[in-house]
Write a protein that holds these residues in place. Structure first.
Motif, PDB file in Angstrom:
ATOM      1  N   GLY A 181       0.801  -1.214   0.000  1.00  0.00           N
ATOM      2  CA  GLY A 181       0.000   0.000   0.000  1.00  0.00           C
ATOM      3  C   GLY A 181       0.834   1.263   0.000  1.00  0.00           C
ATOM      4  N   VAL A 182       2.122   1.150  -0.278  1.00  0.00           N
ATOM      5  CA  VAL A 182       3.025   2.304  -0.370  1.00  0.00           C
ATOM      6  C   VAL A 182       3.658   2.289  -1.756  1.00  0.00           C
ATOM      7  CG1 VAL A 182       5.148   3.352   0.534  1.00  0.00           C
ATOM      8  CG2 VAL A 182       3.457   2.366   2.101  1.00  0.00           C
ATOM      9  N   TRP A 183       3.819   3.450  -2.329  1.00  0.00           N
ATOM     10  CA  TRP A 183       4.431   3.580  -3.651  1.00  0.00           C
ATOM     11  C   TRP A 183       5.419   4.736  -3.610  1.00  0.00           C
ATOM     12  CZ3 TRP A 183       5.536   0.693  -7.397  1.00  0.00           C
ATOM     13  CH2 TRP A 183       5.799   1.178  -8.691  1.00  0.00           C
ATOM     14  N   ALA A 184       6.473   4.662  -4.409  1.00  0.00           N
ATOM     15  CA  ALA A 184       7.499   5.706  -4.438  1.00  0.00           C
ATOM     16  C   ALA A 184       7.814   6.071  -5.877  1.00  0.00           C
ATOM     17  CB  ALA A 184       8.770   5.232  -3.721  1.00  0.00           C
ATOM     18  N   LEU A 238      -1.385   2.435 -10.355  1.00  0.00           N
ATOM     19  CA  LEU A 238      -0.254   3.301 -10.665  1.00  0.00           C
ATOM     20  C   LEU A 238       0.887   2.513 -11.301  1.00  0.00           C
ATOM     21  CD1 LEU A 238      -0.184   5.492  -7.427  1.00  0.00           C
ATOM     22  CD2 LEU A 238      -1.257   6.008  -9.628  1.00  0.00           C
ATOM     23  N   ARG A 239       1.042   1.276 -10.897  1.00  0.00           N
ATOM     24  CA  ARG A 239       2.103   0.440 -11.475  1.00  0.00           C
ATOM     25  C   ARG A 239       1.878   0.197 -12.964  1.00  0.00           C
ATOM     26  NH1 ARG A 239       1.600  -4.540  -9.191  1.00  0.00           N
ATOM     27  NH2 ARG A 239       3.646  -5.184  -9.984  1.00  0.00           N
ATOM     28  N   ASP A 270      -4.726   2.250  -0.695  1.00  0.00           N
ATOM     29  CA  ASP A 270      -5.101   0.842  -0.805  1.00  0.00           C
ATOM     30  C   ASP A 270      -4.185   0.178  -1.832  1.00  0.00           C
ATOM     31  OD1 ASP A 270      -6.755  -1.456  -2.152  1.00  0.00           O
ATOM     32  OD2 ASP A 270      -7.781  -1.043  -0.256  1.00  0.00           O
ATOM     33  N   PRO A 271      -3.733  -1.053  -1.601  1.00  0.00           N
ATOM     34  CA  PRO A 271      -2.859  -1.718  -2.575  1.00  0.00           C
ATOM     35  C   PRO A 271      -3.433  -1.779  -3.988  1.00  0.00           C
ATOM     36  CG  PRO A 271      -2.807  -2.910  -0.498  1.00  0.00           C
ATOM     37  CD  PRO A 271      -3.870  -1.851  -0.354  1.00  0.00           C
ATOM     38  N   ALA A 272      -4.744  -1.800  -4.130  1.00  0.00           N
ATOM     39  CA  ALA A 272      -5.335  -1.822  -5.463  1.00  0.00           C
ATOM     40  C   ALA A 272      -5.094  -0.507  -6.195  1.00  0.00           C
ATOM     41  CB  ALA A 272      -6.835  -2.115  -5.377  1.00  0.00           C
ATOM     42  N   LEU A 289      -8.972   6.976  -0.935  1.00  0.00           N
ATOM     43  CA  LEU A 289      -8.143   8.063  -0.411  1.00  0.00           C
ATOM     44  C   LEU A 289      -6.673   7.737  -0.639  1.00  0.00           C
ATOM     45  CD1 LEU A 289      -7.673  10.664   1.289  1.00  0.00           C
ATOM     46  CD2 LEU A 289      -7.823   9.220   3.340  1.00  0.00           C
ATOM     47  N   VAL A 290      -5.920   8.731  -1.104  1.00  0.00           N
ATOM     48  CA  VAL A 290      -4.485   8.606  -1.319  1.00  0.00           C
ATOM     49  C   VAL A 290      -3.800   9.734  -0.549  1.00  0.00           C
ATOM     50  CG1 VAL A 290      -2.619   8.669  -3.012  1.00  0.00           C
ATOM     51  CG2 VAL A 290      -4.815   7.632  -3.620  1.00  0.00           C
TER      52      VAL A 290
END
Length: 357
Positions: free
Chosen positions: A84-87, A244-245, A237-239, A214-215
């Protein structure tokens, strides 16, 4: 900058200038909300050693999922699942990815001005329809106006900065919840300056689990004194992260970036101690500006918006002539000063006294 007619650029881009604050060689730089304190020797040594350790493997592509970095960021945020985290390369790339995935042709994004001037550029670049509402006269978030606009536009993305740039005030959790319940699409809380907020000011992370659309975005540029490292990150949320991936470029975070970002995170306590100093200097600066008879917006960030001036450019230029660069941005009549070291702050005060005289 004027592009010649023979350059076959998109017509909707032809009239625009590249984004950017002035980068001038002056003694006191207080215009782009950087952390004035560089990394300590211990941090710098760790950064250098991290690069040395991976240098012999730079012939290989980096981990395209940046999994170790995301795990470290999840621990810092208190998020249980690193999925649930993205960079990305700064929060700018995060916003671009968000509008690539959730905006685009036939879709709408909304925000409320005055706010970060890059938001409409993200929309323009992704062919997302851009609609703005207004904040209240004192620049606070007008929840009734926001709910009215959301009901009328049914936006695919709502972009809200908290603390807001360039004004500095934060949203209440009541407002965050109300927007999340009203919005049919994604709600993005840009918390680039979250570490600088006052002790009683909440983060939208507190309600993240309640709202799957929510992000919450953050950056390492400010509190971590890592603006040159170019790392932004978000929790969702991981979805949402999986969406985004889909639009991310392959290997968008270099091995060097991932390594030095992880090193910076190992020194988080030291970085946040400096944040405490900057927070105190911010409040002192706001009080001093008010003592000069100026209007000041209460700030939860590492900058202060102050005014009002009949000719703000003349004040900005007067400060620049005295070696102090601040930002001419936001509402007409107002200026924004980043919080610097005690020496830089003293130079700003002395210069402003001279200009106002």
């Amino acid at each position: 900058m004027t592009l010649p007619d023979w350059v076959p650029v998109r017509e909707d881009l032809r009239a625009f200038e590249p984004y950017g604050a002035p980068q001038l060689d002056v003694p006191v730089l207080l215009n782009v909300n950087e952390n004035p304190y560089g990394p300590s020797k211990a941090t710098a040594d760790d950064l250098a050693e991290s690069v040395r350790e991976i240098a012999s493997d730079l012939n290989r592509y980096p981990d395209r999922e940046a999994w170790a970095l995301r795990t470290d960021l999840a621990a810092y945020l208190g998020v249980a699942d690193p999925a649930g985290v993205w960079a990305a390369n700064g929060s700018n790339e995060l916003m671009q990815q968000i509008l690539q995935a959730f905006g685009g042709p036939g879709r709408t994004a909304v925000s409320f001005t005055p706010t970060y001037s890059m938001y409409p550029e993200y929309a323009r670049n992704t062919h997302t329809r851009w609609v703005t509402g207004r904040r209240a006269e004192d620049f606070t978030f007008d929840l009734d106006e926001a709910l009215r606009l959301i009901a009328a536009e049914q936006p695919d993305v709502v972009l809200l900065a908290s603390p807001n740039n360039p004004t500095g005030e934060s949203l209440t959790l009541e407002s965050v919840r109300a927007v999340c319940e009203a919005a049919p699409g994604l709600v993005v809380l840009d918390e680039a300056y979250a570490e600088f907020r006052r002790a009683s000011t909440p983060s939208a992370l507190e309600v993240l689990a309640e709202y799957p659309r929510l992000v919450v975005t953050r950056t390492m540029s400010k509190a971590f004194a890592f603006a040159g490292g170019r790392v932004g990150y978000l929790a969702a949320d991981p979805a949402i992260v999986d969406a985004l991936r889909i639009v991310r470029l392959p290997y968008h975070l270099s091995a060097v970036t991932q390594a030095v970002a992880r090193a910076a995170l190992r020194h988080v306590e030291e970085s946040l101690a400096r944040v405490d100093e900057l927070r105190a200097t911010r409040d002192e600066t706001a009080g001093w500006l008010r003592a000069q008879g100026l209007d000041v917006v209460d700030s939860d960030a590492n900058f202060v918006l102050f005014g009002t001036f009949d000719d703000r450019h003349a004040v900005w230029q007067g400060l620049l002539d005295r070696g102090v660069l601040i930002r001419e941005t936001g509402p007409q009549g107002w200026l924004r000063v980043s919080i610097g070291t005690p020496e830089e702050t003293a130079a700003f005060r002395d210069a402003l006294v001279e200009v106002l005289a």
